[in-house]
Write a protein that holds these residues in place. Structure first.
Motif, PDB file in Angstrom:
ATOM      1  N   VAL A  65      -7.337 -10.165  -1.029  1.00  0.00           N
ATOM      2  CA  VAL A  65      -7.564  -9.713   0.350  1.00  0.00           C
ATOM      3  C   VAL A  65      -8.296 -10.797   1.153  1.00  0.00           C
ATOM      4  O   VAL A  65      -7.932 -11.098   2.302  1.00  0.00           O
ATOM      5  N   TRP A 118      -3.031   0.527  -4.018  1.00  0.00           N
ATOM      6  CA  TRP A 118      -2.250  -0.710  -3.909  1.00  0.00           C
ATOM      7  C   TRP A 118      -1.507  -1.038  -5.199  1.00  0.00           C
ATOM      8  O   TRP A 118      -1.994  -0.788  -6.304  1.00  0.00           O
ATOM      9  N   ARG A 163       0.837  -1.208   0.000  1.00  0.00           N
ATOM     10  CA  ARG A 163       0.000   0.000   0.000  1.00  0.00           C
ATOM     11  C   ARG A 163       0.874   1.261   0.000  1.00  0.00           C
ATOM     12  O   ARG A 163       1.863   1.345   0.733  1.00  0.00           O
ATOM     13  N   HIS A 171      -9.459 -11.686   5.378  1.00  0.00           N
ATOM     14  CA  HIS A 171     -10.244 -10.477   5.668  1.00  0.00           C
ATOM     15  C   HIS A 171     -11.645 -10.609   5.085  1.00  0.00           C
ATOM     16  O   HIS A 171     -11.808 -10.919   3.901  1.00  0.00           O
ATOM     17  N   TYR A 199     -10.468  -2.560   2.482  1.00  0.00           N
ATOM     18  CA  TYR A 199      -9.381  -2.825   1.520  1.00  0.00           C
ATOM     19  C   TYR A 199      -9.869  -2.561   0.092  1.00  0.00           C
ATOM     20  O   TYR A 199      -9.130  -2.046  -0.743  1.00  0.00           O
TER      21      TYR A 199
END
Ligand code: FAD
Ligand code: SF4
Length: 544
Positions: free
Chosen positions: A389, A409, A340, A394, A402
């Motif tokens: 992700v 990203w 990131r 997550h 995200y």
């Protein structure tokens, strides 16, 4: 470098496409030569992907009567493709397959395609050569296998295919150093980050090599950098055999028979020679007679078809006297690391294939594993980003956070040279497909060398992104690129086909797809598959 004119003299595909803003030469398809099942044609090819299409184009040019059958459709980019991730699943081979082993490999969108053009319709577009060392890993390192041919045997075919696709990139310093026919593309945010991070660490990274036109080529337009390469490229800028080899094959009298699922290679039980293939089309069974058969259905479907073609003379499956069909199937470990950045990256605003490094490709005596890995930009679109992700565990609100942060990203991927092992193999499952044929079961387990290599690849990618300024990095493990399963070898006790792709068991049966590769390097395989098929065509016409 040869001019476009000299490429045109041996493959006119790019000039046979329309230049009126549409993508398909419908007239060429309508006027296509059509053979009867009862005609004994010179060659019937199973599968119109990377290997099958090149073979069809080369032999049609030499006046052979060729029909190439594909289980999927004859794509029209205007009508059939969309620049949309969710709307592109029809490009993949999603027929049932059973997976097994300690480290099973997910199938579907990450593996093979269906339809004319094969998996290259939705491949990313990286087209590196293998290194000379890939052809002798057993002699050099005691792992993998030696090919029955060397890099120098394939080199002229690499050069020819690079010109026909054509490939764009910087001068390549690794393996056998070489240049490319087209200059490198400009890079987007993701490529800039890779170059910056690598530079800080003293790692060489280069732009390319990609089979995406940089400037007009024939009637194919320049890439417009919209990033939908894995959804089929509606622009015709990214190379796939649908536009790089099939038009020329049609104009030289080949027939492309779409929606034709081949179910068996039929053998004369008396002579042991192939007579042709059985296939299903329009709900009926057909039989195409041919003087020769070539199978090019991808590393899963090729072994499956051979095993499903068992007969009295070949009770354990065709070409399987020494229990080698389906074995030594390889997959590359493909861990993916995202970093990131505070500044916007917008990795979707470029083709996913931009920059790569082969600095870690070769065996490093200082490491506890043999062979190596490559690193490339991958630039997932939002759904694939969500998968990355989610694979980190997550869900719910964190996943949404995200997702809404997507533009910040950057993502790199590695291709790790996982080693060929006999127990990594395709067999037939009990489950049947819609045609009543046993589906493929693919068992896969990693070895210690694979795991050590992947661990190091993850570390290097994370270091690069940190060096470029990432404040957070997340890495997942993935697989990419299946090859092997009917490998070439010096003799029938080591492999299924010889150096010319001719099967040891059936003199008029060839295999010309990724199945024949004995090792995979850490290069993406399509260019090598096409080069091997082009060489097999030269063998069939007496040139090698
Ligand atoms: C997401 C993704 C990204 C990739 N990116 C890259 C990349 O950047 N660079 C690279 O080099 N490679 C890449 N690849 C891999 C590459 O596309 C394949 O390795 C290559 O196309 C394989 O060539 P092939 O000739 O073995 O089979 P394919 O190209 O898959 O062709 C096989 C054809 O056979 C047909 N077929 C199968 N069984 C039958 C049957 N029984 N009857 C009739 N037809 C049949 C199929 O419909 C298909 O069209 C990628 C793959 C994927 C999935
Ligand atoms: S980025 Fe270029 S090659 Fe990729 S889909 Fe768009 S036009 Fe085609």
């Amino acid at each position: 470098m040869p001019s476009a004119t000299s490429v045109r003299a041996r493959n006119e595909s790019a000039w046979l496409l329309p230049n009126d803003g549409t993508r398909t030469n419908h007239r060429l398809r309508q006027d296509m030569r059509r053979f009867d099942d009862t005609d004994e044609i010179d060659l019937v090819i199973v599968g119109c992907g990377a290997g099958g299409s090149v073979l069809a184009q080369r032999l049609a040019r030499q006046g052979w009567r060729v029909a190439a059958l594909d289980a999927g459709p004859f794509w029209d980019p205007d009508a059939d493709w969309v620049s949309d991730e969710a709307g592109s699943h029809h490009l993949y081979w999603t027929e049932p397959r059973v997976i097994a082993g300690d480290d099973p490999v997910p199938m579907g969108s990450n593996n093979s395609g269906r339809g004319v053009g094969g998996s290259m319709v939705h491949y990313a577009g990286y087209t590196p050569r293998f290194h000379p060392s890939d052809f002798s890993t057993y002699t050099d390192d005691g792992v993998g296998a030696d090919w029955p041919l060397g890099y120098e045997d394939l080199k002229p075919y690499y050069q020819a295919i690079e010109q026909e696709l054509p490939v764009a990139g910087e001068h390549w310093p690794w393996g056998d150093p070489h240049g490319y026919p087209q200059r490198p593309h400009p890079v987007g945010g993701n490529g800039e980050i890779f170059l910056r991070g690598a530079d800080k660490l003293g790692i060489t990274a280069k732009v390319g090599p990609v089979a995406i036109v940089n400037g007009r080529f024939g009637n194919r337009p320049h890439c417009i950098y919209r990033g939908f390469c894995l959804q089929g490229c509606k622009v015709n800028a990214k190379a796939s055999p649908l536009i790089t080899h099939i038009p020329d094959a049609l104009s030289h009298g080949a027939e492309i028979r779409a929606n034709a699922m081949v179910t068996e290679v039929v053998i004369d039980q008396r002579t042991g020679r192939a007579l042709g293939v059985k296939y299903r089309r329009d709900g009926r069974e057909h039989f195409q007679r041919a003087r020769m058969v070539a199978v090019a259905g991808y590393s899963i479907e090729t072994p499956r078809l051979l095993l499903n073609s068992a007969s009295r003379r070949f009770p354990d499956g065709l070409c399987n006297e020494f229990d080698l069909v389906g074995r030594y199937l390889m997959v590359q470990g493909a861990p993916q690391t995202a970093g990131r950045f505070d500044a916007e990256v917008r990795m979707y605003k470029a083709p996913p294939p931009e920059v790569s490094s082969e600095a870690f490709y070769e065996t490093d005596p200082a490491r506890d594993y043999k062979r190596g890995f490559a690193i490339q930009t991958v630039s997932p679109l939002p759904i694939t980003w969500a998968e990355h992700v989610a694979a980190q565990g997550h869900w719910g609100r964190t996943l949404r956070e995200y997702m809404s942060d997507y533009v910040h990203w950057s993502t790199l991927g590695s291709l790790c040279e996982f080693l060929a092992q006999p127990e990594n193999r395709v067999t037939l499952a009990d489950e049947k497909d819609a045609h009543g044929l046993p589906v493929a079961q693919f068992a896969y387990s990693q070895c210690d060398n694979d795991r050590a290599q992947m661990k190091q690849a993850r570390t290097v990618m994370e270091d690069i992104l940190h060096a470029a300024g990432a404040d957070e990095v997340i890495t997942i493990n993935r697989y990419a690129h299946l090859v092997g399963g009917a490998r070439m070898a010096a003799g029938p006790r080591q492999g299924v086909v010889d150096r010319n792709c001719r099967s040891f068991a059936v003199p008029n049966l060839y295999i010309t797809d990724g199945s024949v590769l004995p090792t995979q390097g850490s290069a993406n395989p399509a260019l090598t598959i096409m080069a091997v098929a082009a060489r097999a065509a030269d063998h069939l016409t007496g040139r090698v």
